[in-house]
Design a protein around this motif. Sequence first.
Motif, mmCIF file in Angstrom:
data_model
loop_
_atom_site.group_PDB
_atom_site.id
_atom_site.type_symbol
_atom_site.label_atom_id
_atom_site.label_comp_id
_atom_site.label_asym_id
_atom_site.label_seq_id
_atom_site.Cartn_x
_atom_site.Cartn_y
_atom_site.Cartn_z
ATOM 1 N N LEU A 49 0.827 -1.201 0.000
ATOM 2 C CA LEU A 49 0.000 0.000 0.000
ATOM 3 C C LEU A 49 0.865 1.256 0.000
ATOM 4 O O LEU A 49 0.531 2.249 -0.649
ATOM 5 C CB LEU A 49 -0.957 -0.010 1.189
ATOM 6 C CG LEU A 49 -2.089 -1.031 1.098
ATOM 7 C CD1 LEU A 49 -2.800 -1.175 2.441
ATOM 8 C CD2 LEU A 49 -3.058 -0.664 -0.004
ATOM 9 N N GLY A 50 1.982 1.218 0.704
ATOM 10 C CA GLY A 50 2.911 2.347 0.708
ATOM 11 C C GLY A 50 3.474 2.626 -0.671
ATOM 12 O O GLY A 50 3.593 3.778 -1.080
ATOM 13 N N ARG A 51 3.821 1.561 -1.403
ATOM 14 C CA ARG A 51 4.336 1.749 -2.769
ATOM 15 C C ARG A 51 3.256 2.312 -3.688
ATOM 16 O O ARG A 51 3.534 3.131 -4.554
ATOM 17 C CB ARG A 51 4.866 0.442 -3.330
ATOM 18 C CG ARG A 51 6.227 0.041 -2.778
ATOM 19 C CD ARG A 51 6.863 -1.109 -3.532
ATOM 20 N NE ARG A 51 6.081 -2.324 -3.504
ATOM 21 C CZ ARG A 51 6.129 -3.249 -2.540
ATOM 22 N NH1 ARG A 51 6.939 -3.086 -1.511
ATOM 23 N NH2 ARG A 51 5.387 -4.330 -2.625
ATOM 24 N N LEU A 52 2.012 1.893 -3.493
ATOM 25 C CA LEU A 52 0.917 2.325 -4.357
ATOM 26 C C LEU A 52 0.394 3.721 -4.019
ATOM 27 O O LEU A 52 0.063 4.490 -4.904
ATOM 28 C CB LEU A 52 -0.245 1.331 -4.276
ATOM 29 C CG LEU A 52 0.030 -0.078 -4.772
ATOM 30 C CD1 LEU A 52 -1.136 -0.993 -4.435
ATOM 31 C CD2 LEU A 52 0.295 -0.076 -6.273
ATOM 32 N N LEU A 53 0.331 4.031 -2.712
ATOM 33 C CA LEU A 53 -0.334 5.255 -2.282
ATOM 34 C C LEU A 53 0.571 6.250 -1.563
ATOM 35 O O LEU A 53 0.123 7.331 -1.200
ATOM 36 C CB LEU A 53 -1.500 4.899 -1.348
ATOM 37 C CG LEU A 53 -2.588 4.018 -1.958
ATOM 38 C CD1 LEU A 53 -3.565 3.556 -0.878
ATOM 39 C CD2 LEU A 53 -3.310 4.749 -3.074
ATOM 40 N N GLY A 54 1.826 5.861 -1.328
ATOM 41 C CA GLY A 54 2.729 6.729 -0.579
ATOM 42 C C GLY A 54 2.632 6.443 0.914
ATOM 43 O O GLY A 54 2.028 5.465 1.343
ATOM 44 N N ALA A 55 3.187 7.325 1.694
ATOM 45 C CA ALA A 55 3.189 7.150 3.147
ATOM 46 C C ALA A 55 1.764 7.261 3.683
ATOM 47 O O ALA A 55 0.973 8.082 3.200
ATOM 48 C CB ALA A 55 4.069 8.209 3.801
ATOM 49 N N PRO A 56 1.423 6.452 4.669
ATOM 50 C CA PRO A 56 0.069 6.555 5.232
ATOM 51 C C PRO A 56 -0.135 7.904 5.923
ATOM 52 O O PRO A 56 0.803 8.467 6.488
ATOM 53 C CB PRO A 56 0.006 5.408 6.246
ATOM 54 C CG PRO A 56 1.407 5.042 6.532
ATOM 55 C CD PRO A 56 2.228 5.440 5.340
ATOM 56 N N THR A 57 -1.342 8.416 5.856
ATOM 57 C CA THR A 57 -1.671 9.660 6.556
ATOM 58 C C THR A 57 -1.963 9.378 8.027
ATOM 59 O O THR A 57 -1.839 10.267 8.853
ATOM 60 C CB THR A 57 -2.867 10.368 5.900
ATOM 61 O OG1 THR A 57 -3.939 9.438 5.761
ATOM 62 C CG2 THR A 57 -2.484 10.911 4.528
ATOM 63 N N SER A 58 -2.354 8.144 8.346
ATOM 64 C CA SER A 58 -2.485 7.661 9.723
ATOM 65 C C SER A 58 -1.749 6.344 9.783
ATOM 66 O O SER A 58 -2.180 5.355 9.189
ATOM 67 C CB SER A 58 -3.949 7.448 10.109
ATOM 68 O OG SER A 58 -4.652 8.651 10.119
ATOM 69 N N LYS A 59 -0.617 6.340 10.488
ATOM 70 C CA LYS A 59 0.201 5.132 10.568
ATOM 71 C C LYS A 59 -0.529 4.023 11.304
ATOM 72 O O LYS A 59 -1.493 4.268 12.029
ATOM 73 C CB LYS A 59 1.526 5.443 11.251
ATOM 74 C CG LYS A 59 2.398 6.346 10.409
ATOM 75 C CD LYS A 59 3.745 6.559 11.050
ATOM 76 C CE LYS A 59 4.563 7.454 10.128
ATOM 77 N NZ LYS A 59 5.935 7.561 10.563
ATOM 78 N N LEU A 60 -0.038 2.807 11.119
ATOM 79 C CA LEU A 60 -0.631 1.634 11.753
ATOM 80 C C LEU A 60 -0.796 1.875 13.248
ATOM 81 O O LEU A 60 0.140 2.292 13.922
ATOM 82 C CB LEU A 60 0.256 0.408 11.516
ATOM 83 C CG LEU A 60 -0.299 -0.902 12.038
ATOM 84 C CD1 LEU A 60 -1.537 -1.313 11.243
ATOM 85 C CD2 LEU A 60 0.750 -1.985 11.962
#
Length: 177
Positions: A49-60
């Motif tokens: 998901l990181g490769r597809l969408l970039g860094a999460p806006t809310s981390k795990l």
Amino acid sequence: MLLIAALSATPASFAGAASSRPTPTVTFNGKGLTTLRLGATQPAALARLGRLLGAPTSKLAPTPDLKNCGVTAFASWHSLSAYFDRGRLVGLSAGPGREPLARTAAGLRIGDTLARARQLYGRQLTTSGNNGGSWFARTPSGRIDGFLGPSGSHSQLPTSRIITIDVGVVGCPAMSP
């Protein structure tokens, strides 16, 4: 519920000003992501998901209040949330929101009307007034569902809008929007 999300670049414009970066489009069906299926390990799912969408806006983050609902952690990329249980990807939800753009494989998009959903899914689409209004579509690859707006007694009118697209386990209905 399961989800497939295929990503493609779509030009984005915000309040009349064109953005130079493309907004990804996430396409749902009943199997998982085109390159990441539900059931994937948490590290593999987060990396993909990181490769597809970039860094999460809310981390795990752990979700102890949702443990009994089949979710022990989640992360978000703007309006797309990924749900995990005991280290496995168990669900995905898009909306409300516009990034990433979300649609089903049949072409239903967040913001479309319930009339459009009925046009695309016919008898395979059902609705409920529960939880403020929800929709469910049976597809050859599995079930897709989500919430309708406006919430309440008018939630099942042809002019009601698709406000979320969900697949898999996305927590307890009473705690959802």
